[in-house]
Design a protein around this motif. Structure first.
Motif, short mmCIF file in Angstrom:
data_model
loop_
_atom_site.label_atom_id
_atom_site.label_comp_id
_atom_site.label_asym_id
_atom_site.label_seq_id
_atom_site.Cartn_x
_atom_site.Cartn_y
_atom_site.Cartn_z
N PRO B 5 0.94 -1.03 -0.03
CA PRO B 5 -0.09 -0.11 0.18
C PRO B 5 0.85 1.31 0.16
N ARG B 6 0.33 2.51 -0.51
CA ARG B 6 1.08 3.58 -0.46
C ARG B 6 1.29 4.08 0.95
N GLY B 7 2.25 4.31 1.42
CA GLY B 7 2.45 4.80 2.69
C GLY B 7 3.08 3.46 3.69
N VAL B 8 3.38 2.34 2.89
CA VAL B 8 3.90 1.35 3.50
C VAL B 8 5.37 1.00 2.70
N GLU B 9 6.34 0.77 3.41
CA GLU B 9 7.63 0.47 2.51
C GLU B 9 8.34 -0.55 3.33
N ARG B 10 9.32 -1.10 2.27
CA ARG B 10 10.25 -2.29 3.10
C ARG B 10 11.40 -1.21 3.49
N ARG B 11 11.97 -1.25 4.59
CA ARG B 11 13.26 -0.40 5.11
C ARG B 11 13.95 -1.40 5.92
N SER B 12 15.28 -0.99 6.04
CA SER B 12 16.18 -1.72 6.66
C SER B 12 16.17 -1.62 8.11
N PHE B 13 16.07 -2.58 8.68
CA PHE B 13 16.23 -2.76 10.18
C PHE B 13 17.24 -3.85 10.66
N THR B 21 5.80 1.73 8.65
CA THR B 21 4.74 2.76 8.06
C THR B 21 5.12 4.14 8.73
N ARG B 22 4.87 5.27 8.40
CA ARG B 22 4.84 6.46 9.00
C ARG B 22 4.17 6.92 10.00
N GLY B 23 4.23 7.24 11.16
CA GLY B 23 3.33 7.64 12.09
C GLY B 23 4.24 7.82 13.48
N MET B 24 3.51 8.38 14.49
CA MET B 24 3.94 8.26 15.70
C MET B 24 4.15 7.06 16.40
N PRO B 25 5.38 6.83 16.82
CA PRO B 25 5.74 5.46 17.61
C PRO B 25 4.59 5.22 18.70
N ALA B 58 -4.40 -0.37 -1.03
CA ALA B 58 -3.51 0.43 -1.82
C ALA B 58 -2.92 1.52 -1.12
N GLY B 59 -3.68 1.92 0.14
CA GLY B 59 -3.33 3.38 0.70
C GLY B 59 -4.78 4.05 0.49
N GLY B 60 -5.02 4.83 1.69
CA GLY B 60 -6.16 5.68 1.58
C GLY B 60 -7.77 5.10 1.63
N HIS B 76 -0.62 1.03 12.57
CA HIS B 76 0.14 1.02 11.42
C HIS B 76 -1.19 1.24 10.17
N VAL B 77 -2.23 0.42 10.56
CA VAL B 77 -3.30 0.69 9.28
C VAL B 77 -3.73 2.09 9.14
N ALA B 78 -4.05 2.74 10.39
CA ALA B 78 -4.37 4.32 10.18
C ALA B 78 -3.34 5.13 9.50
N ASP B 79 -2.25 4.66 9.77
CA ASP B 79 -0.93 5.44 9.23
C ASP B 79 -1.17 5.59 7.66
N PHE B 80 -1.51 4.38 7.03
CA PHE B 80 -1.61 4.70 5.48
C PHE B 80 -3.26 4.59 4.91
N SER B 81 -4.30 4.61 5.86
CA SER B 81 -5.47 4.52 5.33
C SER B 81 -6.39 5.71 5.53
N GLY B 82 -7.73 5.73 5.14
CA GLY B 82 -8.48 6.91 5.36
C GLY B 82 -9.19 6.67 6.68
#
Lengths: 280, 210
Positions: B5-13, B21-25, B58-60, B76-82
């Motif tokens: 979905p838009r707003g979800v990415e694979r990143r290296s941890f 996802t992007r949002g407040m921890p 897909a995001g939103g 996490h869902v709320a970070d990329f959803s409506g």
């Protein structure tokens, strides 16, 4: 068929009413609430609607959580104590009533159920009137105990889902009552849970006058009572161990965890197999 | 469909590619700048996305989340959803869910019983895009069926079915067969698959409303 949004019939400025509507309202079906709120003049636009919805759901849910958390276990404690009082009093009064009724009627059965049914008789003399009125008091006390029991059965699954599933609603409530609350029960070691309700025997033991009690109120659980005598101590210890885990999950998380129930079932089966299999 | 979905990415941890996802921890999860780790081992929806199931996000999207618990996944869902409606029945986890909601403008927490949708149908809007379900009660298919009324015509159900919640003694596969069969009353099944190795004895189900 009612189909009404939470915002209908209330003013956006009246936060008490909007919160009540979120908490206690209902509808047979959902609808396009954002659009309808704008049409109804409750919200200027859909963006505003969502802002209003957010603040009112957060506030309503905070209040609902507080109510449920504060009320639940203490309500259960009061209910189970009241139920026991009603039961005990009904039985005592039934004995007294039967004793008296025996002088006036033939074949008076001293058991509670029989005394309850005495209340249906029609009195012929002033003495009979007194006795039958007493019998009807016994009947209403017993009815009250039954209604308290169904209240407990209804409340226990929400208050303590794991204790309820493991011990049944009434024993769950008794354990909570003996400990003085769910939090207190969650903080007790399982050895204490094992002998809750056997305080007299425990203090006799501590004074050096008796052996240590194997079980307290949990004796009423089928897993203890239904286990052969020589293994009852093990069964009580296993049950108490899982009950204290159940109490901790109920207090700290509040979610039903089927795994612990399955583990207990297996453990009890193993303990009972010792007896069934002879000298294993 | 397997696109994130838009707003979800694979990143290296810690040297591994993980969902984020992007949002407040909210629960002490590792972060990378404004991105925070979405641990598939803690989140059944995360596991379904890792397995590239067609979750229809897909995001939103507008979402109804049943069994939000402390809000770990729903955050996490709320970070990329409506608009995201989060239903949870137990008061203790809902307290944590509230603090998740306070940091998110599109998350609406509700202390309600998912088995009784009429108690929140006056709040949750109709024609939603997705229902995410993760409830640990008996009758998981019944819950999904009763809540189908909130979905739009081609709305999706994304459910994690827990075998042990239905029957601890039965074989998980038998439980899954029964649940999936019951779901066909309201849904057409798109895909099912085990959520192992992230979650044992869980079946991921994606279905479309009939």
């Amino acid at each position: 068929m009612t189909q009404q949004g939470w915002f209908e019939g209330v003013s956006p400025d009246d936060s008490d009413s909007t919160i009540d509507r979120i908490r206690d309202g209902d509808s047979d079906a959902p609808d396009h609430w954002p659009k309808r709120a704008v049409e109804a003049g409750f919200s200027a636009d859909e963006e505003t609607y969502y802002e209003q919805l957010r603040s009112v759901t957060i506030e309503a849910t905070r209040q609902a959580v507080k109510t449920r958390e504060q009320a639940d276990d203490s309500q259960l404690v009061h209910a189970v104590r009241a139920m026991d009082d009603c039961d005990r009093t009904a039985n005592e009064l039934a004995e007294r009533t039967a004793e008296w009724a025996g002088t006036l009627f033939d074949d008076v059965d001293p058991r509670l159920e029989a005394v309850r049914s005495l209340a249906e008789k029609t009195p012929q003399t002033p003495a009979e009137e007194q006795v039958l009125s007493l019998a009807s008091q016994v009947d209403s006390l017993a009815t009250e105990a039954e209604s308290l029991r169904s209240f407990i059965e209804q409340r226990a699954p929400a208050t303590a889902p794991n204790l309820d599933a493991m011990a049944g609603p009434v024993l769950a409530a008794r354990l909570i009552a003996l400990a003085g609350g769910l939090e207190q029960l969650a903080k007790k070691p399982s050895g204490t849970v094992q002998v809750l309700g056997a305080e007299d025997a425990l203090f006799a033991h501590l004074a050096g006058r008796a052996s240590s009690p194997k079980h307290g109120i949990i004796f009423t659980h089928e897993y203890v009572r239904g286990t052969p005598r020589e293994n009852r101590g093990s069964a009580a210890r296993a049950l108490a161990g899982k009950l204290s885990i159940a109490a901790r999950i109920d207090h700290y998380s509040g979610e039903l965890k089927p795994e612990i129930h399955e583990e207990l079932d297996e453990r009890i089966e193993t303990i009972r197999a010792r007896t069934a299999g002879g000298d294993k | 469909m397997s696109d994130l979905p838009r707003g979800v990415e694979r990143r290296s941890f810690d040297g591994k590619e993980r969902l984020a996802t992007r949002g407040m921890p909210v629960y002490g999860e590792p972060t990378d700048g404004e991105w925070r780790l979405w641990d598939a081992g803690r989140s059944k929806l995360g596991a379904m996305i890792e397995h590239a199931m067609p979750v229809g996000l897909a995001g939103g999207e507008s979402v109804l989340y049943l069994g939000a618990a402390s809000g770990t996944t729903v955050s996490h869902v709320a970070d990329f959803s409506g608009p995201t409606y989060a239903v949870e029945f137990a008061p203790r986890p809902t307290r944590d869910l509230l603090s998740v909601a306070e940091d998110r403008p599109n998350l609406f927490p509700l202390l309600k019983d998912a088995r009784k949708p009429q108690t929140y149908a006056h709040v949750v809007e109709s024609e939603l895009d997705v229902i995410v379900q993760d409830v640990a009660t008996r009758g998981q298919a019944t819950v999904a069926n009763r809540n189908a009324q909130f979905l739009s015509a081609d709305g999706r159900l994304v459910a994690a079915i827990k075998a042990r919640s239905e029957d601890v003694t039965a074989e998980p596969q038998d439980v899954f067969d029964r649940v999936v069969d019951e779901l066909t009353a309201e849904y057409e099944i798109v895909e099912t698959r085990s959520l192992a190795p992230f979650h044992d004895d869980h079946l991921g189900v994606v279905a479309v409303k009939r």
